[in-house]
Design an enzyme around this catalytic site. Structure first.
Site, PDB file in Angstrom:
ATOM      1  N   LYS A  91       0.849  -1.198   0.000  1.00 23.05           N
ATOM      2  CA  LYS A  91       0.000   0.000   0.000  1.00 23.05           C
ATOM      3  C   LYS A  91       0.877   1.237   0.000  1.00 23.05           C
ATOM      4  CE  LYS A  91      -4.232   0.382   2.440  1.00 23.05           C
ATOM      5  NZ  LYS A  91      -4.877   0.276   3.762  1.00 23.05           N
TER       6      LYS A  91
HETATM    7  C1  E4P Z   1      -8.122   0.430   4.305  1.00 24.32           C
HETATM    8  O1  E4P Z   1      -7.498   0.102   3.345  1.00 24.32           O
HETATM    9  C2  E4P Z   1      -8.114   1.788   4.865  1.00 24.32           C
HETATM   10  O2  E4P Z   1      -6.845   2.115   5.367  1.00 24.32           O
HETATM   11  C3  E4P Z   1      -9.179   1.878   5.932  1.00 24.32           C
HETATM   12  O3  E4P Z   1     -10.387   1.385   5.399  1.00 24.32           O
HETATM   13  C4  E4P Z   1      -9.355   3.270   6.492  1.00 24.32           C
HETATM   14  O4  E4P Z   1     -10.460   3.263   7.346  1.00 24.32           O
HETATM   15  P1  E4P Z   1     -10.784   4.463   8.371  1.00 24.32           P
HETATM   16  O5  E4P Z   1     -11.119   5.677   7.579  1.00 24.32           O
HETATM   17  O6  E4P Z   1     -11.962   3.953   9.157  1.00 24.32           O
HETATM   18  O7  E4P Z   1      -9.569   4.665   9.222  1.00 24.32           O
END
Ligand code: E4P
Length: 223
Positions: A91
Site C-alpha cells: 500500500k
Molecule cells: C483500508 O485500506 C483503509 O486504510 C481503511 O479502510 C481506512 O479506514 P478508516 O477511515 O476507518 O480509518
C-alpha cells in the site's frame, strides 16, 4: 464483489475466514497500532512477522502499508514487504513520491494498493501508475459532509471508459449501507471492519421470524 476484512487483528481475520466470506485483508499503520500490546518494544521485524501471520491465515491478498515518505524509501520498503509472501500487496499513499514508488514497484511485478484516495483525479493517476487496487476512503469523505460513494461511482465510470484493470476497493467503510451501495455501483472490492460484517447479517424480521418458527416447531414431537 469481493469482501476483504479491514483489520490487523488475527482473531477477527480467523472469524471472518470461518464465515466463508473472506477474500482478502487490508491493514494500515493505525490498524496495526491497535493490536500492538507493547508499543515500546514493537519493531519493524515484529510488524513484518505480524503481516506474515496474517498471510498464513488469509488465502487472498493482504495489503501492508509502507511507513516511509520518499519514493526511494517506499520502493525499498515495498520490495521488503512484498518478499514476506506472494499474497502481500504493498500500500502506497497517493502522493507525488507515492506515485513514483507505485510505478516502479508495479513495473517490477509487485501488486500495489493506492491508498488515501479522495478524488477521481487521484484515482486516474493510480491506474496510470499500474496499481492493482485503488482505495477511495468513503467514510472519511462522509465525515466531512462530502458524498463518499459519489467518488466510487466516478472512479468506476472512469475506469470503465478506459478499461483500466485497476480494481476499485472501497475503503473506510462505516456501516452496511456502504457495502450495499458499493455493490450497486459495481465496485470490485469492499474492505469491511469485522463489526460491519456482523451487522450485514442482521435483520429484525429474521430474528422475529426465526423466533416464531422455533416456537411453532415445538409441535413437532420427537419420534
Ligand atoms: C483500508 O485500506 C483503509 O486504510 C481503511 O479502510 C481506512 O479506514 P478508516 O477511515 O476507518 O480509518
Amino acid at each position: 464483489m469481493k469482501f476483504f476484512i479491514d483489520t490487523a487483528d488475527l482473531e477477527e481475520i480467523k472469524a471472518a475466514k470461518d464465515l466463508g466470506v473472506l477474500d482478502g485483508v487490508t491493514t494500515n499503520p493505525s490498524l496495526v497500532a491497535k493490536i500492538v500490546q507493547d508499543p515500546d518494544n514493537f519493531t519493524y521485524k515484529d510488524f513484518k512477522d505480524h503481516i506474515a501471520r496474517i498471510c498464513e491465515i488469509a488465502d487472498g491478498p493482504v495489503s501492508a502499508e509502507v511507513t516511509t515518505l520518499t519514493a526511494g524509501e517506499m520502493i525499498a520498503q515495498g520490495e521488503d514487504l512484498a518478499s514476506i509472501d506472494d499474497n502481500v500487496v504493498v500500500k502506497c499513499p497517493l502522493t507525488l513520491e507515492g506515485l513514483k514508488a507505485m510505478r516502479h514497484l508495479s513495473g517490477s511485478g509487485i501488486r500495489i494498493n493506492a491508498t488515501l484516495v479522495f478524488s477521481p483525479a487521484q484515482a486516474i493517476l493510480a491506474a496510470k501508475a499500474g496499481a492493482a487496487y485503488v482505495s477511495p476512503f468513503v467514510g472519511r469523505l462522509d465525515d466531512i459532509s462530502t458524498e463518499g460513494m459519489a467518488l466510487v461511482e466516478q472512479i468506476v465510470g472512469i475506469y470503465d471508459n478506459y478499461r483500466f484493470p485497476t480494481e476499485v476497493l472501497v475503503a473506510s467503510i462505516r456501516h452496511p449501507q456502504h457495502v450495499v451501495e458499493a455493490a450497486l455501483i459495481g465496485a470490485d472490492v469492499a474492505t469491511i471492519p469485522y463489526k460491519v460484517i456482523g451487522q450485514l447479517v442482521k435483520h429484525p424480521l429474521t430474528d422475529t421470524g426465526l423466533k416464531r418458527f422455533m416456537d411453532d416447531a415445538a409441535v413437532i414431537r420427537n419420534g
